[in-house]
Design a protein around this motif. Structure first.
Motif, PDB file in Angstrom:
ATOM      1  N   LEU A  81       0.818  -1.216   0.000  1.00  0.00           N
ATOM      2  CA  LEU A  81       0.000   0.000   0.000  1.00  0.00           C
ATOM      3  C   LEU A  81       0.853   1.268   0.000  1.00  0.00           C
ATOM      4  CD1 LEU A  81      -2.752  -1.066   2.574  1.00  0.00           C
ATOM      5  CD2 LEU A  81      -2.735  -1.334   0.083  1.00  0.00           C
ATOM      6  N   THR A  82       2.129   1.117  -0.259  1.00  0.00           N
ATOM      7  CA  THR A  82       3.080   2.222  -0.186  1.00  0.00           C
ATOM      8  C   THR A  82       3.489   2.748  -1.556  1.00  0.00           C
ATOM      9  OG1 THR A  82       4.872   0.613  -0.179  1.00  0.00           O
ATOM     10  CG2 THR A  82       4.051   1.337   1.958  1.00  0.00           C
ATOM     11  N   THR A  83       2.908   2.234  -2.632  1.00  0.00           N
ATOM     12  CA  THR A  83       3.491   2.468  -3.954  1.00  0.00           C
ATOM     13  C   THR A  83       2.747   3.439  -4.854  1.00  0.00           C
ATOM     14  OG1 THR A  83       2.315   0.557  -4.847  1.00  0.00           O
ATOM     15  CG2 THR A  83       4.532   0.182  -3.975  1.00  0.00           C
ATOM     16  N   ASP A  84       1.493   3.702  -4.607  1.00  0.00           N
ATOM     17  CA  ASP A  84       0.720   4.562  -5.507  1.00  0.00           C
ATOM     18  C   ASP A  84       0.789   6.004  -5.020  1.00  0.00           C
ATOM     19  OD1 ASP A  84      -1.342   5.977  -6.886  1.00  0.00           O
ATOM     20  OD2 ASP A  84      -2.362   4.074  -7.282  1.00  0.00           O
ATOM     21  N   THR A  85       1.679   6.777  -5.641  1.00  0.00           N
ATOM     22  CA  THR A  85       1.900   8.148  -5.168  1.00  0.00           C
ATOM     23  C   THR A  85       0.665   9.028  -5.314  1.00  0.00           C
ATOM     24  OG1 THR A  85       2.858   8.728  -7.310  1.00  0.00           O
ATOM     25  CG2 THR A  85       4.382   8.110  -5.559  1.00  0.00           C
ATOM     26  N   SER A  86      -0.169   8.762  -6.308  1.00  0.00           N
ATOM     27  CA  SER A  86      -1.389   9.565  -6.461  1.00  0.00           C
ATOM     28  C   SER A  86      -2.349   9.318  -5.306  1.00  0.00           C
ATOM     29  CB  SER A  86      -2.064   9.263  -7.794  1.00  0.00           C
ATOM     30  OG  SER A  86      -1.253   9.693  -8.858  1.00  0.00           O
ATOM     31  N   ILE A  87      -2.506   8.049  -4.903  1.00  0.00           N
ATOM     32  CA  ILE A  87      -3.362   7.759  -3.745  1.00  0.00           C
ATOM     33  C   ILE A  87      -2.742   8.342  -2.484  1.00  0.00           C
ATOM     34  CG2 ILE A  87      -4.247   5.936  -2.229  1.00  0.00           C
ATOM     35  CD1 ILE A  87      -4.624   4.194  -4.730  1.00  0.00           C
ATOM     36  N   LEU A  88      -1.457   8.087  -2.265  1.00  0.00           N
ATOM     37  CA  LEU A  88      -0.804   8.556  -1.042  1.00  0.00           C
ATOM     38  C   LEU A  88      -0.898  10.072  -0.889  1.00  0.00           C
ATOM     39  CD1 LEU A  88       2.385   6.301  -1.128  1.00  0.00           C
ATOM     40  CD2 LEU A  88       0.381   6.027   0.342  1.00  0.00           C
ATOM     41  N   THR A  89      -0.669  10.797  -1.991  1.00  0.00           N
ATOM     42  CA  THR A  89      -0.675  12.256  -1.891  1.00  0.00           C
ATOM     43  C   THR A  89      -2.081  12.830  -1.855  1.00  0.00           C
ATOM     44  OG1 THR A  89      -0.355  12.465  -4.296  1.00  0.00           O
ATOM     45  CG2 THR A  89       1.617  12.514  -2.902  1.00  0.00           C
ATOM     46  N   SER A  90      -3.019  12.239  -2.585  1.00  0.00           N
ATOM     47  CA  SER A  90      -4.381  12.777  -2.542  1.00  0.00           C
ATOM     48  C   SER A  90      -5.038  12.500  -1.198  1.00  0.00           C
ATOM     49  CB  SER A  90      -5.232  12.227  -3.688  1.00  0.00           C
ATOM     50  OG  SER A  90      -5.489  10.849  -3.529  1.00  0.00           O
ATOM     51  N   VAL A  91      -4.888  11.285  -0.698  1.00  0.00           N
ATOM     52  CA  VAL A  91      -5.462  10.975   0.619  1.00  0.00           C
ATOM     53  C   VAL A  91      -4.743  11.776   1.698  1.00  0.00           C
ATOM     54  CG1 VAL A  91      -5.835   9.159   2.340  1.00  0.00           C
ATOM     55  CG2 VAL A  91      -6.310   8.696  -0.073  1.00  0.00           C
ATOM     56  N   GLY A  92      -3.427  11.889   1.586  1.00  0.00           N
ATOM     57  CA  GLY A  92      -2.686  12.708   2.547  1.00  0.00           C
ATOM     58  C   GLY A  92      -3.151  14.150   2.553  1.00  0.00           C
ATOM     59  N   ASN A  93      -3.394  14.681   1.382  1.00  0.00           N
ATOM     60  CA  ASN A  93      -3.849  16.062   1.255  1.00  0.00           C
ATOM     61  C   ASN A  93      -5.286  16.228   1.746  1.00  0.00           C
ATOM     62  OD1 ASN A  93      -3.444  18.837   0.116  1.00  0.00           O
ATOM     63  ND2 ASN A  93      -5.196  18.206  -1.117  1.00  0.00           N
ATOM     64  N   ASP A  94      -6.169  15.330   1.347  1.00  0.00           N
ATOM     65  CA  ASP A  94      -7.596  15.472   1.649  1.00  0.00           C
ATOM     66  C   ASP A  94      -7.991  15.009   3.049  1.00  0.00           C
ATOM     67  OD1 ASP A  94      -7.760  16.401  -0.943  1.00  0.00           O
ATOM     68  OD2 ASP A  94      -8.724  14.594  -1.738  1.00  0.00           O
ATOM     69  N   GLY A  96      -5.367  13.648   5.479  1.00  0.00           N
ATOM     70  CA  GLY A  96      -4.240  13.683   6.402  1.00  0.00           C
ATOM     71  C   GLY A  96      -3.391  12.431   6.271  1.00  0.00           C
ATOM     72  N   TYR A  97      -2.101  12.603   6.535  1.00  0.00           N
ATOM     73  CA  TYR A  97      -1.135  11.515   6.394  1.00  0.00           C
ATOM     74  C   TYR A  97      -1.489  10.321   7.273  1.00  0.00           C
ATOM     75  CZ  TYR A  97       3.408   9.256   5.856  1.00  0.00           C
ATOM     76  OH  TYR A  97       4.402   8.358   5.580  1.00  0.00           O
ATOM     77  N   ASP A  98      -2.137  10.561   8.385  1.00  0.00           N
ATOM     78  CA  ASP A  98      -2.498   9.470   9.294  1.00  0.00           C
ATOM     79  C   ASP A  98      -3.504   8.497   8.681  1.00  0.00           C
ATOM     80  OD1 ASP A  98      -0.815  10.580  11.167  1.00  0.00           O
ATOM     81  OD2 ASP A  98      -2.427  11.406  12.417  1.00  0.00           O
ATOM     82  N   TYR A  99      -4.073   8.826   7.529  1.00  0.00           N
ATOM     83  CA  TYR A  99      -5.113   7.983   6.930  1.00  0.00           C
ATOM     84  C   TYR A  99      -4.736   7.428   5.556  1.00  0.00           C
ATOM     85  CZ  TYR A  99      -7.517   9.836  10.857  1.00  0.00           C
ATOM     86  OH  TYR A  99      -7.842  10.159  12.155  1.00  0.00           O
ATOM     87  N   ILE A 100      -3.465   7.589   5.147  1.00  0.00           N
ATOM     88  CA  ILE A 100      -3.068   7.135   3.804  1.00  0.00           C
ATOM     89  C   ILE A 100      -3.224   5.637   3.612  1.00  0.00           C
ATOM     90  CG2 ILE A 100      -1.538   9.084   3.338  1.00  0.00           C
ATOM     91  CD1 ILE A 100       0.838   7.174   3.952  1.00  0.00           C
ATOM     92  N   PHE A 101      -3.081   4.856   4.675  1.00  0.00           N
ATOM     93  CA  PHE A 101      -3.246   3.411   4.561  1.00  0.00           C
ATOM     94  C   PHE A 101      -4.672   2.979   4.916  1.00  0.00           C
ATOM     95  CE2 PHE A 101       1.460   3.513   5.741  1.00  0.00           C
ATOM     96  CZ  PHE A 101       1.868   3.476   4.434  1.00  0.00           C
ATOM     97  N   ALA A 102      -5.272   3.623   5.899  1.00  0.00           N
ATOM     98  CA  ALA A 102      -6.634   3.247   6.308  1.00  0.00           C
ATOM     99  C   ALA A 102      -7.621   3.404   5.158  1.00  0.00           C
ATOM    100  CB  ALA A 102      -7.079   4.089   7.508  1.00  0.00           C
ATOM    101  N   ARG A 103      -7.458   4.468   4.379  1.00  0.00           N
ATOM    102  CA  ARG A 103      -8.365   4.688   3.250  1.00  0.00           C
ATOM    103  C   ARG A 103      -8.200   3.584   2.199  1.00  0.00           C
ATOM    104  NH1 ARG A 103     -13.029   7.719   2.761  1.00  0.00           N
ATOM    105  NH2 ARG A 103     -13.220   8.437   0.629  1.00  0.00           N
ATOM    106  N   GLN A 104      -6.970   3.165   1.966  1.00  0.00           N
ATOM    107  CA  GLN A 104      -6.738   2.067   1.025  1.00  0.00           C
ATOM    108  C   GLN A 104      -7.300   0.749   1.563  1.00  0.00           C
ATOM    109  OE1 GLN A 104      -2.899   2.100  -1.285  1.00  0.00           O
ATOM    110  NE2 GLN A 104      -2.338   3.502   0.383  1.00  0.00           N
TER     111      GLN A 104
END
Length: 188
Positions: A81-94, A96-104
């Motif tokens: 779950l660490t590889t899709d920069t578009s998901i990581l950055t959009s979820v991080g932006n929208d 917060g970084y604390d939810y980049i994996f939970a959303r996935q």
């Protein structure tokens, strides 16, 4: 003896000392390997996550599962779950970084899946949140940690806690355990 040689010998000794203690978690490693096999057998997938070096370990372990470790076989389902920069950055932006994996996990995880959270402390907020989400879905959860196991000790169904508080030693053991799990997953 030079300072550099002394440093290298000291690092090697710390590595060797910690690795000598790993045998104590082998029974739990075998249980987790059986859970991986059961996950694949029931049609589930393996989802893996972590930050920094643990992100790299997530990708490394997923690659060994999808590709192969040592044995020629069909590809098995694993996603880092660490590889899709578009998901990581959009979820991080929208969110917060604390939810980049939970959303996935919310989007990709099903009850038949197994989720591995890699964090040396066991307390990485984004990994903790993802494990909480995976538990709410009913997936099997595994913590790959060190020290006391941190928050993941109380959240994960299975915990593989490296017998060290030193981040480099924990990370060295994580990749050994990851490789061992891949080898046991491939075993007949």
């Amino acid at each position: 003896m030079t300072h550099q040689t002394e440093f290298l010998l000291s690092e090697l000794q710390a590595h060797t000392d910690m690795f000598a203690q790993l045998q104590s978690i082998f029974p739990q490693v075998k249980v987790v390997a059986e859970e991986l096999r059961a996950t694949i057998k029931r049609g589930g997938k393996i989802l893996i996550m972590g930050n920094g070096g643990s992100a790299a370990d997530s990708q490394h372990i997923a690659a060994e599962i999808v590709g192969r470790y040592k044995k020629e076989r069909r590809g098995l389902p694993a996603i880092a779950l660490t590889t899709d920069t578009s998901i990581l950055t959009s979820v991080g932006n929208d969110y917060g970084y604390d939810y980049i994996f939970a959303r996935q996990i919310e989007a990709l995880c099903r009850p038949d899946d197994l989720v591995i959270g890699i964090t040396t402390s066991g307390n990485s907020k984004n990994v903790v949140n993802a494990i909480i989400e995976a538990n709410s879905i009913g997936a099997t959860t595994v913590g790959l940690t060190g020290g006391t196991g941190g928050k993941l000790m109380e959240l994960c169904k299975f915990n593989l806690v490296m017998p060290s508080n030193d981040t480099p030693r924990i990370q060295e053991a994580h990749i050994f355990i990851g490789h061992s799990l891949c080898g046991l997953l491939e075993a007949d």
